[in-house]
Motif scaffolding. Structure first.
Motif, mmCIF file in Angstrom:
data_model
loop_
_atom_site.group_PDB
_atom_site.id
_atom_site.type_symbol
_atom_site.label_atom_id
_atom_site.label_comp_id
_atom_site.label_asym_id
_atom_site.label_seq_id
_atom_site.Cartn_x
_atom_site.Cartn_y
_atom_site.Cartn_z
ATOM 1 N N THR A 213 0.842 -1.194 0.000
ATOM 2 C CA THR A 213 0.000 0.000 0.000
ATOM 3 C C THR A 213 0.882 1.252 0.000
ATOM 4 O O THR A 213 2.112 1.174 -0.024
ATOM 5 C CB THR A 213 -0.921 0.009 1.223
ATOM 6 O OG1 THR A 213 -0.131 -0.156 2.399
ATOM 7 C CG2 THR A 213 -1.920 -1.137 1.155
ATOM 8 N N GLY B 252 -7.046 -1.803 -4.781
ATOM 9 C CA GLY B 252 -8.466 -2.140 -4.775
ATOM 10 C C GLY B 252 -8.716 -3.534 -5.323
ATOM 11 O O GLY B 252 -8.071 -3.973 -6.279
ATOM 12 N N TYR C 65 -8.666 1.554 -6.410
ATOM 13 C CA TYR C 65 -8.653 2.217 -5.107
ATOM 14 C C TYR C 65 -9.289 3.605 -5.155
ATOM 15 O O TYR C 65 -10.028 3.996 -4.236
ATOM 16 C CB TYR C 65 -7.223 2.329 -4.563
ATOM 17 C CG TYR C 65 -7.165 3.031 -3.228
ATOM 18 C CD1 TYR C 65 -7.536 2.367 -2.059
ATOM 19 C CD2 TYR C 65 -6.770 4.368 -3.145
ATOM 20 C CE1 TYR C 65 -7.512 3.010 -0.835
ATOM 21 C CE2 TYR C 65 -6.746 5.021 -1.915
ATOM 22 C CZ TYR C 65 -7.117 4.342 -0.769
ATOM 23 O OH TYR C 65 -7.098 4.996 0.435
ATOM 24 N N ASP D 190 -12.962 2.925 -5.141
ATOM 25 C CA ASP D 190 -13.372 2.205 -3.934
ATOM 26 C C ASP D 190 -13.402 3.136 -2.722
ATOM 27 O O ASP D 190 -14.282 3.038 -1.861
ATOM 28 C CB ASP D 190 -12.406 1.040 -3.703
ATOM 29 C CG ASP D 190 -12.825 0.139 -2.559
ATOM 30 O OD1 ASP D 190 -14.034 0.000 -2.333
ATOM 31 O OD2 ASP D 190 -11.938 -0.421 -1.900
ATOM 32 N N SER D 191 -12.442 4.042 -2.660
ATOM 33 C CA SER D 191 -12.326 4.917 -1.499
ATOM 34 C C SER D 191 -13.362 6.033 -1.491
ATOM 35 O O SER D 191 -13.543 6.692 -0.458
ATOM 36 C CB SER D 191 -10.921 5.525 -1.438
ATOM 37 O OG SER D 191 -10.660 6.291 -2.610
ATOM 38 N N SER D 192 -14.056 6.237 -2.619
ATOM 39 C CA SER D 192 -15.032 7.322 -2.676
ATOM 40 C C SER D 192 -16.409 6.873 -3.161
ATOM 41 O O SER D 192 -17.279 7.704 -3.381
ATOM 42 C CB SER D 192 -14.512 8.440 -3.583
ATOM 43 O OG SER D 192 -14.303 7.967 -4.906
ATOM 44 N N GLU E 30 -21.858 3.036 1.619
ATOM 45 C CA GLU E 30 -20.967 3.948 2.332
ATOM 46 C C GLU E 30 -21.637 5.304 2.547
ATOM 47 O O GLU E 30 -21.259 6.064 3.438
ATOM 48 C CB GLU E 30 -19.660 4.122 1.544
ATOM 49 C CG GLU E 30 -18.913 2.832 1.256
ATOM 50 C CD GLU E 30 -18.263 2.242 2.497
ATOM 51 O OE1 GLU E 30 -18.267 2.916 3.543
ATOM 52 O OE2 GLU E 30 -17.756 1.106 2.415
#
Length: 237
Positions: A70, A123, A177, A180-182, A205
């Motif tokens: 990461t 991700g 990623y 995925d993160s947002s 989310e």
């Protein structure tokens, strides 16, 4: 437009490279874009204690991320003295997914351990692990056939996995990623080659997702997994 400039129903570039570990009975290096996972299958000649005397075997999995998989270095879990809840949850998912397509009685009282080591994460590490883990498992079972340990078909079907999500209000396939993160919704789908549902993990989310969005994500997952199964078949010859 998606950060990667892909179409909403477009997978990342996926490759499956079998036979990458010299000593393992089965192995595969799987790449979902910039997510890279080394999968190995190790054959153990004894079954877990709870299966001894039943004539059945077992397939299980272990999962881990290398320290610089990461953006920042993660401490090795061995150095911390325990696995995180996330690690345990993912390796159980991998094991369940692979067992869904294995005739455990055909293995005899033996265990196959699938090790999934994330070299680089962007991700979808669990979906890549399941998809590549199947190739490693299939290679291991082929080894068992050649050596006479397996005398009847042990694999009932293919199995693969892919992530889908709702990103900026739109259903998209195979989140990296940045997405995925947002994402407003993040889901993982595990399906067999015949299209049977093995597992669905979905989380809102932001705002809750509805039936139509779930249906749209499942449709995308079926498309993506169809492509992944075709790649598995090609990798396995």
């Amino acid at each position: 437009m998606r950060p990667s400039a892909r179409a909403n129903d477009q997978m990342r570039n996926v490759t499956l490279e079998p036979g990458i570990a010299k000593h393992a009975e089965g192995s595969c290096l799987v790449k979902f874009g910039d997510t890279h996972v080394r999968c190995t299958a190790s054959l153990e000649e004894t079954a877990p204690p709870f299966l001894r005397g039943t004539g059945k075997g077992w397939v299980t999995a272990e999962y881990g991320m290398l320290p610089r998989a990461t953006h920042e270095r993660m401490r090795r879990e061995a150095a911390q003295g325990k696995q995180s809840g996330r690690t345990q949850e993912i390796q159980r998912l991998i094991g369940r997914s692979l067992r869904a397509v294995v005739d455990l009685a055909a293995l005899g009282e033996r265990q196959i351990v699938i090790d999934c080591d994330v070299i680089q994460a962007d991700g979808g590490t669990r979906t890549a692990s399941i998809t590549g883990g199947y190739v490693a498992l299939a290679h291991c079972i082929e080894f068992m056939k050649k050596t006479g340990m397996v005398t009847r078909p042990a694999l009932k079907d293919h199995v693969a996995a892919v992530s889908c999500g709702i990103w900026k209000g739109l259903p998209v396939l195979d989140l990296d990623y940045a997405e995925d993160s947002s994402a407003e919704t993040d889901a993982n789908f595990v399906l067999t080659g015949a299209g049977g549902l093995v597992e669905i993990q979905g989380t809102a989310e932001g705002a809750p997702f509805n039936d139509d969005e779930l249906s749209a994500m499942l449709k995308l997952a079926r498309k993506g997994i169809g492509e992944l199964v075709a790649l598995q078949k090609s990798a396995l010859g």
